[in-house]
Write a protein that holds these residues in place. Structure first.
Motif, mmCIF file in Angstrom:
data_model
loop_
_atom_site.group_PDB
_atom_site.id
_atom_site.type_symbol
_atom_site.label_atom_id
_atom_site.label_comp_id
_atom_site.label_asym_id
_atom_site.label_seq_id
_atom_site.Cartn_x
_atom_site.Cartn_y
_atom_site.Cartn_z
ATOM 1 N N ALA A 266 0.852 -1.191 0.000
ATOM 2 C CA ALA A 266 0.000 0.000 0.000
ATOM 3 C C ALA A 266 0.883 1.234 0.000
ATOM 4 O O ALA A 266 1.870 1.306 0.738
ATOM 5 N N THR A 267 0.536 2.204 -0.829
ATOM 6 C CA THR A 267 1.286 3.452 -0.874
ATOM 7 C C THR A 267 0.399 4.564 -1.413
ATOM 8 O O THR A 267 -0.524 4.310 -2.192
ATOM 9 N N ARG A 268 0.694 5.792 -0.975
ATOM 10 C CA ARG A 268 0.036 6.968 -1.547
ATOM 11 C C ARG A 268 1.033 7.775 -2.371
ATOM 12 O O ARG A 268 0.827 8.947 -2.637
ATOM 13 N N MET A 269 2.111 7.079 -2.799
ATOM 14 C CA MET A 269 3.175 7.757 -3.550
ATOM 15 C C MET A 269 3.576 6.966 -4.786
ATOM 16 O O MET A 269 4.739 6.974 -5.196
ATOM 17 N N ALA A 270 2.633 6.283 -5.424
ATOM 18 C CA ALA A 270 2.880 5.518 -6.644
ATOM 19 C C ALA A 270 2.439 6.364 -7.833
ATOM 20 O O ALA A 270 1.273 6.326 -8.248
ATOM 21 N N ALA A 271 3.345 7.138 -8.374
ATOM 22 C CA ALA A 271 3.020 8.104 -9.431
ATOM 23 C C ALA A 271 2.283 7.416 -10.583
ATOM 24 O O ALA A 271 2.704 6.374 -11.072
ATOM 25 N N GLY A 272 1.166 8.032 -10.971
ATOM 26 C CA GLY A 272 0.369 7.519 -12.077
ATOM 27 C C GLY A 272 -0.778 6.632 -11.664
ATOM 28 O O GLY A 272 -1.609 6.270 -12.500
ATOM 29 N N HIS A 273 -0.843 6.285 -10.378
ATOM 30 C CA HIS A 273 -1.929 5.431 -9.894
ATOM 31 C C HIS A 273 -2.841 6.265 -9.004
ATOM 32 O O HIS A 273 -2.530 6.528 -7.850
ATOM 33 N N ARG A 274 -3.968 6.673 -9.546
ATOM 34 C CA ARG A 274 -4.875 7.521 -8.788
ATOM 35 C C ARG A 274 -5.571 6.756 -7.662
ATOM 36 O O ARG A 274 -5.658 7.231 -6.542
ATOM 37 N N ASN A 275 -6.073 5.547 -7.985
ATOM 38 C CA ASN A 275 -6.774 4.768 -6.965
ATOM 39 C C ASN A 275 -6.824 3.312 -7.420
ATOM 40 O O ASN A 275 -7.891 2.773 -7.678
#
Length: 393
Positions: A266-275
């Motif tokens: 889980a991450t909130r810093m995976a560029a290009g993946h909004r949700n």
């Protein structure tokens, strides 16, 4: 039971979504009682009144205690930051109100277990509660659950889950309450990792018994918020900075009570993946895979077919026979994120009206909290394998 009058506590993203759900549910589903969002409660009287008008709720208040004390409120719907959940839920249950509480249930195991105990006692008095793990209400995921429960996958061996967002990728993304451990409990782990944990345990019907984990915080301070947009917003690079006290990313392996092996990220810093909420379950007879970016479909592989016929196939979960889908549009006309919350409201109302425990129960949500705690303990001890407290092996 003609009506169920709802007080929504919280005026942010989730408050708005729940208000929409309560309004929509009785218009598309045949319900044994009609839910009505009667009161919106927030921390600021003026802002709450404006939000109530926007959400179509007739009354507003800045005092949740007085809202719970009202005789004309049947359901308390908690959409506030995690550090407030326990106090509000415990008071509401004691006052005889049914409770729907957003996830994660609490900020620590002790609070979650106290809430679960109070919920169990309230159930014996005919007062019901549920935790809002809304992804369970995705028609395609509910179909995956049916495939697993009817044995189409056979013995479950692997669980592979990712929840990837990117709204914190920039180091200048602003500070919000979700980055403050006192209010949020944890960061990415509790915010979105909790969804993966709940989904995995629900789909497999098996609890996580132990974990080996790593947590990372990549950006340790962020500028104060200038303008809120979505989950985050905008902050000036030269604005005063606030310390980030939660994780940015979590990764862990897990053992399940039925012997399956799990891998979670889980991450909130995976560029290009909004949700990008993804999960795949592999068994000895087949596999299912789901990605919320394609929320109306599930991928299914039947390993019992002859080898020349095997392969993942896409099932468009919009047929009237699919869970929830028949109440909406003609087949092929997909649903959206907001529909999960309508389905959640529908299931909660039906359970309350029929006098049965809704799911996920507070005890199920407390089990998720125990897994979150084990992940943090493992990460703090060089990823040492850590049993989940109280898990059934």
């Amino acid at each position: 039971m003609a009506a169920l009058r709802v007080a929504i506590i919280g005026t942010g993203f989730m408050g708005r979504m729940h208000a929409h759900a309560w309004r929509t549910a009785p218009r598309f589903f045949d319900l044994p009682a009609t839910p009505t969002a009667t009161l919106l409660v927030g921390s600021n009287a003026e802002r709450t009144a404006l939000a109530a008008a926007e959400f179509g709720i007739p009354e507003s208040s800045d005092d949740w205690r007085s809202a719970i004390a009202r005789d004309d409120i049947d359901i308390v719907d908690i959409c506030t930051p995690g550090h407030t959940h326990a106090e509000i839920a415990l008071a509401a249950l004691a006052a005889g109100k049914h409770v729907l509480c957003e996830k994660p249930l609490a900020n620590d195991v002790a609070e979650a277990e106290q809430m679960a105990e109070a919920a169990a006692a309230a159930t014996r008095r005919g007062v019901f509660s549920m935790c809002g793990f809304s992804y369970r209400r995705t028609p395609a995921l509910a179909l995956a659950k049916q495939l697993i429960d009817t044995g189409r996958l056979g013995e479950i061996r692997h669980v592979r889950a990712q929840y990837l967002q990117d709204w914190l990728t920039s180091p200048d993304a602003p500070f919000t309450w979700r980055l403050d451990r006192e209010r949020a409990g944890s960061g990415t782990l509790g915010d979105i990792g909790a969804h993966s944990i709940d989904t995995a345990q629900w789909l497999t019907g098996s609890t996580i018994t132990g974990v080996s984990a790593m947590l990372r915080t990549f950006v340790t301070s962020r500028p104060r918020l200038d303008e809120r947009v979505g989950l985050g917003g905008h902050g000036s690079a030269d604005a005063p900075r606030e310390a980030v006290t939660v994780d940015d990313a979590a990764a862990f392996t897990a053992t399940f009570a039925d012997g399956a092996l799990g891998v979670f990220e889980a991450t909130r810093m995976a560029a290009g993946h909004r949700n990008a909420n993804r999960i795949e379950i592999n068994g000895d007879r087949g596999s299912v895979a789901f990605d919320f970016s394609f929320m109306n479909e599930v991928q299914f592989h039947d390993a019992t077919l002859p080898s020349h016929e095997q392969g993942f196939r896409r099932i468009d979960a919009t047929e009237p026979e699919h869970p929830y889908a028949g109440a909406w549009w003609p087949a092929g006309h997909g649903l959206g994120y907001e529909h999960l919350f309508t389905h959640q409201a529908v299931d909660f109302v039906r359970a309350v009206a029929e006098g049965r425990t809704p799911h996920p129960s507070f005890e199920e949500a407390a089990q998720v909290q125990r897994v979150l705690a084990a992940v943090e303990t493992s990460a703090a001890s060089e990823s040492r394998y850590t049993p989940v407290e109280g898990a059934r092996s």
